[in-house]
Every structure is written in structure tokens, then in C-alpha cells.
Design a protein around this motif. Structure first.
Motif, PDB file in Angstrom:
ATOM      1  N   PRO A 201       0.800  -1.225   0.000  1.00 24.15           N
ATOM      2  CA  PRO A 201       0.000   0.000   0.000  1.00 24.15           C
ATOM      3  C   PRO A 201       0.834   1.278   0.000  1.00 24.15           C
ATOM      4  N   ILE A 202       2.095   1.165   0.430  1.00 24.36           N
ATOM      5  CA  ILE A 202       3.008   2.313   0.377  1.00 24.36           C
ATOM      6  C   ILE A 202       3.818   2.302  -0.914  1.00 24.36           C
ATOM      7  N   LEU A 203       4.473   1.164  -1.183  1.00 24.53           N
ATOM      8  CA  LEU A 203       5.380   1.085  -2.324  1.00 24.53           C
ATOM      9  C   LEU A 203       4.653   1.265  -3.660  1.00 24.53           C
ATOM     10  N   ASN A 204       3.388   0.837  -3.719  1.00 21.85           N
ATOM     11  CA  ASN A 204       2.633   0.932  -4.972  1.00 21.85           C
ATOM     12  C   ASN A 204       1.743   2.166  -5.047  1.00 21.85           C
ATOM     13  N   ALA A 205       1.813   3.013  -4.045  1.00 17.55           N
ATOM     14  CA  ALA A 205       0.962   4.209  -4.029  1.00 17.55           C
ATOM     15  C   ALA A 205       1.475   5.254  -5.020  1.00 17.55           C
ATOM     16  N   PRO A 206       0.586   6.057  -5.603  1.00 13.79           N
ATOM     17  CA  PRO A 206       1.029   7.141  -6.502  1.00 13.79           C
ATOM     18  C   PRO A 206       1.978   8.101  -5.798  1.00 13.79           C
ATOM     19  N   ASN A 207       1.722   8.342  -4.501  1.00 19.08           N
ATOM     20  CA  ASN A 207       2.606   9.187  -3.699  1.00 19.08           C
ATOM     21  C   ASN A 207       2.883   8.462  -2.380  1.00 19.08           C
ATOM     22  N   PRO A 208       3.990   7.719  -2.307  1.00 16.76           N
ATOM     23  CA  PRO A 208       4.287   6.934  -1.108  1.00 16.76           C
ATOM     24  C   PRO A 208       4.341   7.760   0.180  1.00 16.76           C
ATOM     25  N   SER A 209       4.848   8.986   0.103  1.00 14.43           N
ATOM     26  CA  SER A 209       4.936   9.816   1.307  1.00 14.43           C
ATOM     27  C   SER A 209       3.557  10.138   1.858  1.00 14.43           C
ATOM     28  N   VAL A 210       2.611  10.406   0.960  1.00 18.31           N
ATOM     29  CA  VAL A 210       1.237  10.677   1.391  1.00 18.31           C
ATOM     30  C   VAL A 210       0.631   9.417   2.003  1.00 18.31           C
ATOM     31  N   ALA A 211       0.911   8.258   1.398  1.00 16.33           N
ATOM     32  CA  ALA A 211       0.410   6.989   1.933  1.00 16.33           C
ATOM     33  C   ALA A 211       0.932   6.763   3.349  1.00 16.33           C
ATOM     34  N   VAL A 212       2.216   7.054   3.575  1.00  8.86           N
ATOM     35  CA  VAL A 212       2.799   6.914   4.912  1.00  8.86           C
ATOM     36  C   VAL A 212       2.122   7.858   5.892  1.00  8.86           C
ATOM     37  N   LYS A 213       1.917   9.104   5.473  1.00 10.98           N
ATOM     38  CA  LYS A 213       1.273  10.081   6.369  1.00 10.98           C
ATOM     39  C   LYS A 213      -0.132   9.635   6.751  1.00 10.98           C
ATOM     40  N   ASP A 214      -0.891   9.113   5.783  1.00  8.42           N
ATOM     41  CA  ASP A 214      -2.249   8.660   6.075  1.00  8.42           C
ATOM     42  C   ASP A 214      -2.243   7.507   7.087  1.00  8.42           C
ATOM     43  N   ILE A 215      -1.287   6.594   6.925  1.00 11.15           N
ATOM     44  CA  ILE A 215      -1.179   5.466   7.856  1.00 11.15           C
ATOM     45  C   ILE A 215      -0.782   5.956   9.250  1.00 11.15           C
ATOM     46  N   MET A 216       0.170   6.883   9.302  1.00  6.97           N
ATOM     47  CA  MET A 216       0.587   7.449  10.591  1.00  6.97           C
ATOM     48  C   MET A 216      -0.582   8.137  11.281  1.00  6.97           C
ATOM     49  N   ASP A 217      -1.376   8.887  10.510  1.00  9.93           N
ATOM     50  CA  ASP A 217      -2.536   9.578  11.089  1.00  9.93           C
ATOM     51  C   ASP A 217      -3.522   8.575  11.673  1.00  9.93           C
ATOM     52  N   GLU A 218      -3.738   7.462  10.954  1.00 13.88           N
ATOM     53  CA  GLU A 218      -4.672   6.446  11.435  1.00 13.88           C
ATOM     54  C   GLU A 218      -4.158   5.798  12.727  1.00 13.88           C
ATOM     55  N   MET A 219      -2.844   5.520  12.772  1.00 11.65           N
ATOM     56  CA  MET A 219      -2.267   4.949  13.990  1.00 11.65           C
ATOM     57  C   MET A 219      -2.371   5.928  15.157  1.00 11.65           C
ATOM     58  N   GLU A 220      -2.087   7.190  14.877  1.00 16.03           N
ATOM     59  CA  GLU A 220      -2.120   8.206  15.936  1.00 16.03           C
ATOM     60  C   GLU A 220      -3.531   8.339  16.509  1.00 16.03           C
ATOM     61  N   GLU A 221      -4.531   8.289  15.639  1.00 14.83           N
ATOM     62  CA  GLU A 221      -5.932   8.340  16.095  1.00 14.83           C
ATOM     63  C   GLU A 221      -6.241   7.178  17.030  1.00 14.83           C
ATOM     64  N   ALA A 222      -5.814   5.994  16.625  1.00  6.87           N
ATOM     65  CA  ALA A 222      -6.082   4.805  17.434  1.00  6.87           C
ATOM     66  C   ALA A 222      -5.388   4.898  18.796  1.00  6.87           C
ATOM     67  N   LEU A 223      -4.154   5.396  18.806  1.00 13.27           N
ATOM     68  CA  LEU A 223      -3.425   5.546  20.060  1.00 13.27           C
ATOM     69  C   LEU A 223      -4.108   6.569  20.954  1.00 13.27           C
ATOM     70  N   ALA A 224      -4.607   7.647  20.356  1.00 12.35           N
ATOM     71  CA  ALA A 224      -5.312   8.673  21.136  1.00 12.35           C
ATOM     72  C   ALA A 224      -6.599   8.107  21.729  1.00 12.35           C
ATOM     73  N   ASP A 225      -7.300   7.286  20.955  1.00 13.35           N
ATOM     74  CA  ASP A 225      -8.527   6.652  21.453  1.00 13.35           C
ATOM     75  C   ASP A 225      -8.240   5.781  22.661  1.00 13.35           C
ATOM     76  N   ASP A 226      -7.122   5.026  22.597  1.00 16.44           N
ATOM     77  CA  ASP A 226      -6.773   4.122  23.689  1.00 16.44           C
ATOM     78  C   ASP A 226      -6.427   4.881  24.960  1.00 16.44           C
ATOM     79  N   LYS A 227      -5.917   6.105  24.778  1.00 21.74           N
ATOM     80  CA  LYS A 227      -5.547   6.922  25.950  1.00 21.74           C
ATOM     81  C   LYS A 227      -6.722   7.763  26.439  1.00 21.74           C
ATOM     82  N   GLY A 228      -7.858   7.671  25.715  1.00 26.87           N
ATOM     83  CA  GLY A 228      -9.037   8.435  26.117  1.00 26.87           C
ATOM     84  C   GLY A 228      -8.944   9.891  25.785  1.00 26.87           C
ATOM     85  N   VAL A 229      -8.081  10.221  24.779  1.00 24.51           N
ATOM     86  CA  VAL A 229      -7.913  11.636  24.410  1.00 24.51           C
ATOM     87  C   VAL A 229      -9.089  12.054  23.545  1.00 24.51           C
TER      88      VAL A 229
END
Length: 243
Positions: A215-243
């Protein structure tokens, strides 16, 4: 889930350099720049310069996952890991076999950096694959059995699907790191993976690091793909902390 391990967000994503040459791998690393820091080198690159690539990445401040999946008699694995220590990697994979794991721990010695990960059940396997390989256990039970072997024989963590991560966390707490392949962002193709989850699902289940390649290596813009994945992980971590 147990309390979330304190890991820099950028180090939770591992990008596999599953490309045909070290030169293409270097191009990928350059393309991602500061967006990614942790890279996996596996069988595709190992015979054609993967060792040198590992050293170069490490010397540039990157983290390196040596996905070598060693499985042999303990003495042979010990020698292999003793050699691999020289590559300055952060993770190395060993199949979850008692003798192999003991050899890996001995070969690693007192190196403070290299962590030993036990491979439990490949995420390309499902229940039918287990049966076809002559084993009379559920996927879940086999993963937990092999995780128990890992814990008893000195491994620092396991490679396991997020579908089993919650059970691993419940049983072992934060004693073992959990590295999860077979992760696909929403809408991405599953390819040859069978036990897949999204990045958010994996983080919420207790996975520490996610290996996400195509999903990163084959993306039209790999950097954007990485950012989207990081954002999704960060959201999940915030949810777990009750933020």
C-alpha cells in the motif's frame, strides 16, 4: 488491552524494502525521506547486497528489521545471529522453535540493540493451511503456543497477526513486543494475505509495530500513503488513551 508501550509514532511503522535491488531500495528510502525511519530487509535483498544496505541505513540513523526467519539447529542459528549482529540491526526474526531461539539468544550475546522476534504463524496462513500442514490446532492456539515458546526461550517479541495480538497482550502484558504484518489500510487489496486488519485495528488490538509494504510502495505518492497510515495509527493511540 494492556497499557500502550511508549514508542515513537514514526517507529511503529516498518516499511519493507521488498524490491528487486539495493539501488531501488535506496530510491525508496530517499523518496520517503523523513516520513519513515524503520525499514525491513528480507530474503529478496539479502543475497544481493541486503547486508551492506542494512549497515548503510543504520549508519544514517535509520532502524533496520532483519527479516531473515532463521530456522536450523541451535548451533547454526547461533552462528548466523552472531554474524547478523555486525549489521547493526534492531530486529531479527527466528522461527518459534525452542532450539533455534536458544541459539539466537546465545548468538546475540550482550548486544544492546538487536531484538529477537519469534515468528509465530505467517499472516498468509489460515485454518485450512494449518490443516494442510498436518497440525491439529486452531490458528489462535498455535500462535499462543509459539508465543509461549518465545517467552520461555528469551525472545524479545513475536511476529503475529493483529487477530491474535489482543490474546497475546492479555496473557503476556508488555513483556513481548508484537510486530504485525498483513496490515492493509481501508480499501487496499489484501493480495496474498489472509488474516488482515487495518492499521487502527492493529494498534487497538495491541500491536506495537506494523509492517506495511505494497500500500506504500505501490501508491502514486508513497509519502502521502505513509502520512495517512501514521494519522490512522495516531488516532487509534489517542482513542486508547481516552484523548
Amino acid at each position: 488491552m494492556s497499557e500502550t508501550r511508549q514508542i515513537d509514532l514514526i517507529d511503529r511503522l516498518i516499511v519493507p524494502l521488498d524490491v528487486p535491488s539495493p539501488e531501488e531500495a535506496e530510491t525508496t528510502v530517499a523518496l520517503l525521506g523523513d516520513h519513515a525511519r524503520f525499514y525491513k530487509i528480507g530474503h529478496q535483498l539479502l543475497p544481493i547486497g541486503g547486508a551492506g544496505l542494512a549497515r548503510r541505513l543504520s549508519n544514517r540513523g535509520k532502524k533496520v528489521f532483519l527479516d531473515f526467519k532463521f530456522l536450523d539447529i541451535g548451533a547454526t542459528v547461533e552462528k548466523g545471529v552472531a554474524s547478523a549482529v555486525k549489521l547493526q540491526g534492531d530486529f531479527i526474526t527466528i522461527h518459534s522453535d525452542r532450539d533455534a531461539l536458544k541459539g539466537a539468544v546465545a548468538g546475540r550475546g550482550d548486544d544492546p540493540r538487536l531484538k529477537i522476534l519469534a515468528v509465530t504463524v505467517l499472516t498468509s496462513w489460515d485454518q485450512q493451511t494449518i490443516i494442510d500442514n498436518g497440525m491439529n490446532m486452531s490458528v489462535h492456539d498455535l500462535v499462543l503456543f509459539r508465543t509461549e515458546l518465545a517467552a520461555e526461550n528469551g525472545a524479545d517479541g513475536v511476529v503475529a497477526s493483529a487477530q491474535e495480538a489482543a490474546s497475546i497482550r492479555a496473557r503476556f502484558g508488555n513483556d513481548l513486543a508484537i510486530v504485525t504484518p498483513g496490515v492493509r489500510p481501508r480499501g487496499a487489496s489484501s493480495n496474498d494475505q489472509k488474516r488482515i486488519v487495518t492499521p487502527a485495528e492493529a494498534i487497538r488490538a495491541g500491536s506495537d509495530h506494523l509492517v506495511i509494504g505494497r500500500p506504500i510502495l505501490n501508491a502514486p505518492n508513497p509519502s502521502v500513503a505513509v502520512k495517512d497510515i501514521m494519522d490512522e495509527m495516531e488516532e487509534a493511540l489517542a482513542d486508547d488513551k481516552g484523548v
